[in-house]
Design a protein around this motif. Structure first.
Motif, PDB file in Angstrom:
ATOM      1  N   ALA A  18      45.780  31.508  52.380  1.00  0.00           N
ATOM      2  CA  ALA A  18      45.862  32.813  51.702  1.00  0.00           C
ATOM      3  C   ALA A  18      46.577  32.717  50.352  1.00  0.00           C
ATOM      4  O   ALA A  18      47.401  33.569  50.011  1.00  0.00           O
ATOM      5  CB  ALA A  18      46.553  33.836  52.604  1.00  0.00           C
ATOM      6  N   LEU A  19      46.249  31.702  49.581  1.00  0.00           N
ATOM      7  CA  LEU A  19      46.914  31.477  48.295  1.00  0.00           C
ATOM      8  C   LEU A  19      46.535  32.560  47.286  1.00  0.00           C
ATOM      9  O   LEU A  19      45.355  32.868  47.107  1.00  0.00           O
ATOM     10  CB  LEU A  19      46.533  30.103  47.750  1.00  0.00           C
ATOM     11  N   LYS A  20      47.550  33.125  46.631  1.00  0.00           N
ATOM     12  CA  LYS A  20      47.341  34.108  45.575  1.00  0.00           C
ATOM     13  C   LYS A  20      48.156  33.730  44.344  1.00  0.00           C
ATOM     14  O   LYS A  20      49.294  33.279  44.462  1.00  0.00           O
ATOM     15  CB  LYS A  20      47.763  35.511  46.025  1.00  0.00           C
ATOM     16  N   ASN A  36      47.979  42.909  35.831  1.00  0.00           N
ATOM     17  CA  ASN A  36      47.970  41.529  36.314  1.00  0.00           C
ATOM     18  C   ASN A  36      46.569  40.941  36.223  1.00  0.00           C
ATOM     19  O   ASN A  36      45.573  41.656  36.419  1.00  0.00           O
ATOM     20  CB  ASN A  36      48.438  41.462  37.771  1.00  0.00           C
ATOM     21  N   VAL A  37      46.517  39.658  35.919  1.00  0.00           N
ATOM     22  CA  VAL A  37      45.269  38.908  36.005  1.00  0.00           C
ATOM     23  C   VAL A  37      45.198  38.313  37.404  1.00  0.00           C
ATOM     24  O   VAL A  37      46.030  37.486  37.784  1.00  0.00           O
ATOM     25  CB  VAL A  37      45.204  37.784  34.947  1.00  0.00           C
ATOM     26  N   HIS A  38      44.220  38.734  38.177  1.00  0.00           N
ATOM     27  CA  HIS A  38      44.069  38.265  39.560  1.00  0.00           C
ATOM     28  C   HIS A  38      43.292  36.944  39.547  1.00  0.00           C
ATOM     29  O   HIS A  38      42.120  36.892  39.919  1.00  0.00           O
ATOM     30  CB  HIS A  38      43.341  39.316  40.398  1.00  0.00           C
ATOM     31  N   ALA A  39      43.964  35.870  39.141  1.00  0.00           N
ATOM     32  CA  ALA A  39      43.294  34.584  38.976  1.00  0.00           C
ATOM     33  C   ALA A  39      42.817  34.016  40.305  1.00  0.00           C
ATOM     34  O   ALA A  39      41.691  33.521  40.423  1.00  0.00           O
ATOM     35  CB  ALA A  39      44.223  33.600  38.276  1.00  0.00           C
ATOM     36  N   HIS A 233      32.160  15.675  50.454  1.00  0.00           N
ATOM     37  CA  HIS A 233      31.895  15.852  51.881  1.00  0.00           C
ATOM     38  C   HIS A 233      31.682  17.332  52.189  1.00  0.00           C
ATOM     39  O   HIS A 233      30.776  17.689  52.931  1.00  0.00           O
ATOM     40  CB  HIS A 233      33.057  15.328  52.720  1.00  0.00           C
ATOM     41  N   ARG A 234      32.548  18.193  51.622  1.00  0.00           N
ATOM     42  CA  ARG A 234      32.409  19.640  51.800  1.00  0.00           C
ATOM     43  C   ARG A 234      32.519  20.339  50.446  1.00  0.00           C
ATOM     44  O   ARG A 234      33.064  19.790  49.486  1.00  0.00           O
ATOM     45  CB  ARG A 234      33.488  20.187  52.743  1.00  0.00           C
ATOM     46  N   VAL A 235      32.006  21.575  50.395  1.00  0.00           N
ATOM     47  CA  VAL A 235      32.002  22.361  49.158  1.00  0.00           C
ATOM     48  C   VAL A 235      32.544  23.753  49.446  1.00  0.00           C
ATOM     49  O   VAL A 235      32.155  24.390  50.431  1.00  0.00           O
ATOM     50  CB  VAL A 235      30.582  22.492  48.567  1.00  0.00           C
ATOM     51  N   ALA A 236      33.455  24.214  48.581  1.00  0.00           N
ATOM     52  CA  ALA A 236      33.933  25.600  48.621  1.00  0.00           C
ATOM     53  C   ALA A 236      33.507  26.260  47.323  1.00  0.00           C
ATOM     54  O   ALA A 236      33.851  25.781  46.234  1.00  0.00           O
ATOM     55  CB  ALA A 236      35.449  25.652  48.776  1.00  0.00           C
ATOM     56  N   VAL A 237      32.745  27.343  47.417  1.00  0.00           N
ATOM     57  CA  VAL A 237      32.232  28.049  46.244  1.00  0.00           C
ATOM     58  C   VAL A 237      33.139  29.241  45.954  1.00  0.00           C
ATOM     59  O   VAL A 237      33.367  30.082  46.828  1.00  0.00           O
ATOM     60  CB  VAL A 237      30.783  28.520  46.478  1.00  0.00           C
ATOM     61  N   MET A 238      33.642  29.324  44.720  1.00  0.00           N
ATOM     62  CA  MET A 238      34.538  30.410  44.330  1.00  0.00           C
ATOM     63  C   MET A 238      33.859  31.367  43.368  1.00  0.00           C
ATOM     64  O   MET A 238      33.052  30.966  42.530  1.00  0.00           O
ATOM     65  CB  MET A 238      35.802  29.854  43.654  1.00  0.00           C
ATOM     66  N   TYR A 239      34.208  32.647  43.507  1.00  0.00           N
ATOM     67  CA  TYR A 239      33.766  33.667  42.566  1.00  0.00           C
ATOM     68  C   TYR A 239      34.897  34.661  42.363  1.00  0.00           C
ATOM     69  O   TYR A 239      35.369  35.276  43.318  1.00  0.00           O
ATOM     70  CB  TYR A 239      32.517  34.390  43.074  1.00  0.00           C
ATOM     71  N   LEU A 240      35.357  34.792  41.141  1.00  0.00           N
ATOM     72  CA  LEU A 240      36.361  35.775  40.751  1.00  0.00           C
ATOM     73  C   LEU A 240      37.595  35.742  41.675  1.00  0.00           C
ATOM     74  O   LEU A 240      38.026  36.760  42.202  1.00  0.00           O
ATOM     75  CB  LEU A 240      35.739  37.173  40.725  1.00  0.00           C
ATOM     76  N   GLY A 241      38.114  34.533  41.884  1.00  0.00           N
ATOM     77  CA  GLY A 241      39.369  34.388  42.615  1.00  0.00           C
ATOM     78  C   GLY A 241      39.268  34.254  44.113  1.00  0.00           C
ATOM     79  O   GLY A 241      40.290  34.120  44.788  1.00  0.00           O
ATOM     80  N   LYS A 242      38.049  34.276  44.661  1.00  0.00           N
ATOM     81  CA  LYS A 242      37.876  34.185  46.116  1.00  0.00           C
ATOM     82  C   LYS A 242      36.831  33.138  46.478  1.00  0.00           C
ATOM     83  O   LYS A 242      35.896  32.892  45.710  1.00  0.00           O
ATOM     84  CB  LYS A 242      37.446  35.537  46.693  1.00  0.00           C
ATOM     85  N   ILE A 243      36.995  32.545  47.649  1.00  0.00           N
ATOM     86  CA  ILE A 243      35.959  31.655  48.187  1.00  0.00           C
ATOM     87  C   ILE A 243      34.902  32.509  48.868  1.00  0.00           C
ATOM     88  O   ILE A 243      35.210  33.310  49.746  1.00  0.00           O
ATOM     89  CB  ILE A 243      36.560  30.641  49.179  1.00  0.00           C
ATOM     90  N   VAL A 244      33.646  32.338  48.445  1.00  0.00           N
ATOM     91  CA  VAL A 244      32.561  33.133  49.022  1.00  0.00           C
ATOM     92  C   VAL A 244      31.720  32.330  50.006  1.00  0.00           C
ATOM     93  O   VAL A 244      30.994  32.914  50.826  1.00  0.00           O
ATOM     94  CB  VAL A 244      31.663  33.726  47.915  1.00  0.00           C
ATOM     95  N   PRO A 289      39.001  39.701  35.682  1.00  0.00           N
ATOM     96  CA  PRO A 289      39.956  39.519  36.779  1.00  0.00           C
ATOM     97  C   PRO A 289      41.167  40.437  36.671  1.00  0.00           C
ATOM     98  O   PRO A 289      41.973  40.503  37.591  1.00  0.00           O
ATOM     99  CB  PRO A 289      40.366  38.044  36.638  1.00  0.00           C
ATOM    100  N   ILE A 290      41.287  41.160  35.561  1.00  0.00           N
ATOM    101  CA  ILE A 290      42.375  42.137  35.421  1.00  0.00           C
ATOM    102  C   ILE A 290      42.105  43.349  36.310  1.00  0.00           C
ATOM    103  O   ILE A 290      43.015  43.925  36.907  1.00  0.00           O
ATOM    104  CB  ILE A 290      42.529  42.575  33.950  1.00  0.00           C
ATOM    105  N   ASN A 291      40.831  43.706  36.415  1.00  0.00           N
ATOM    106  CA  ASN A 291      40.445  44.858  37.229  1.00  0.00           C
ATOM    107  C   ASN A 291      39.188  44.503  38.020  1.00  0.00           C
ATOM    108  O   ASN A 291      38.096  44.964  37.704  1.00  0.00           O
ATOM    109  CB  ASN A 291      40.191  46.078  36.334  1.00  0.00           C
TER     110      ASN A 291
END
Length: 342
Positions: A18-20, A36-39, A233-244, A289-291
């Motif tokens: 749950a890294l933020k 805040n920028v929700h990186a 070996h594995r892939v994590a796809v990120m979009y706008l600060g979250k893994i989708v 990512p600000i809003n």
């Protein structure tokens, strides 16, 4: 190239829960926080010993911020990071030395990563000296030469400066420096994106060989899915600060679920120019990512959006063994089948 699966371990080498990371925006005469920028906004994954996990997504999705947060280059807003079962995100600065030895990084630009005033010998000797890895000058020189051998550079090149090398050779020096302390985990932040195609392939093959030889774990941060396919070996796809979406390489490239993943895969070049591909074109721009948007953050660009997407955030749910996806379409019984990106 087919990567062999990594054997399951009782405890992962790296665990991110749950890294933020939110960066404050300050303005006005008093420098007050105006937003805040929700990186990064709640990212969870793990990496086993000897495994490569690739973190992919468009520029600005927060993937490099994840890598820097693991390296403790700044404090987390929330979440936890564990290395071999030991929590490191709240570790006092005076005790970070052991973690720095085990977790190293290779950045995108090898030239700016190297001190132009130091010879390669001194660049590679520095971490060995700092971590007490050598006993005397003779042992130090032997270890520096061994590092040059590992990254396939001639030993006599240790007396040259960084500007005397090509881009690919400089990146090999950066890899050697990361190997010097005996790291368990190397974070590769766009480590091959600045290189020519042929040089990129050589560096990828080198990293695969080093991983097999040394049992390294790699967090490979990239926007290039074509590169990722041959390395990971594995892939994590990120979009706008979250893994989708998160899955093993074969499952993700053959049976991706999330519309964003499928759009990315549809843009990957194929060797056969006559092969047909259902290209998915995303409209609009990535939201700020600000809003960030309410509900699913991808709903403003998704070609399959419906009302629930705009109000309720989808959670990662299991789609198969080790395959997670965060999309409301996956929860609709008999729902719409998305077009295959292949």
């Amino acid at each position: 190239m087919t990567r062999a699966p990594v054997a399951s371990r009782e405890h992962p080498l790296l665990e991110v829960n749950a890294l933020k990371k939110h960066f404050p925006i300050r303005g006005g005469l008093l420098g007050r926080t105006t937003g805040n920028v929700h990186a990064v906004d709640g990212v969870t994954f793990d990496i086993r010993r000897g495994e490569t996990l690739s973190l992919v997504g468009e520029s600005g999705c927060g993937k490099s911020t994840v890598g820097k947060a693991i390296l403790r280059l700044f404090a987390l807003t929330d979440g936890e990071v564990y290395l071999d079962g030991e929590r490191i995100d709240n570790m006092p600065a005076r005790t970070l030395r052991a973690m720095r030895k085990r977790v190293q990084v290779v950045f995108q630009d090898p030239f700016s990563s190297l001190n132009p005033r130091q010879k390669v010998r001194d660049i590679l000797a520095e971490p060995l000296i700092n971590f007490g890895m050598a006993r005397g000058r003779r042992d130090l020189n032997a270890k520096v030469e061994a590092l040059m051998d590992k990254v396939r550079l001639p030993r006599d090149a240790v007396d040259r400066f960084p500007h005397e090398f090509s881009g690919g050779q400089r990146q090999r020096i950066c890899i050697a420096r990361a190997l010097a302390p005996g790291a368990d985990l190397i974070i590769c932040d766009e480590a091959v994106s600045a290189l020519d195609v042929s040089v990129k392939a050589q560096i990828i093959n080198l990293m695969v060989d080093l991983q097999d030889e040394l049992g390294l774990a790699l967090l490979f941060i990239s926007h290039d899915l074509a590169t990722v396919e041959h390395l990971t070996h594995r892939v994590a796809v990120m979009y706008l600060g979250k893994i989708v979406e998160l899955a093993d390489r074969r499952s993700l490239f053959a049976h991706s679920h999330h519309p964003y993943t499928r759009a990315l895969l549809s843009a990957v070049p194929v060797p056969d120019p006559m092969a047909k591909r259902n290209r998915i074109i995303l409209t609009g721009d990535v939201p700020s990512p600000i809003n960030p948007p309410s509900g699913c953050r991808f709903h403003t660009r998704c070609p399959f959006v419906f009302d629930r997407c705009r109000t309720e955030e989808p959670l990662l749910r299991k789609m198969g063994e080790g395959h997670l996806s965060a999309c409301h379409l996956d929860e609709v019984p008999g729902g719409q089948v998305l077009p295959n990106a292949a």
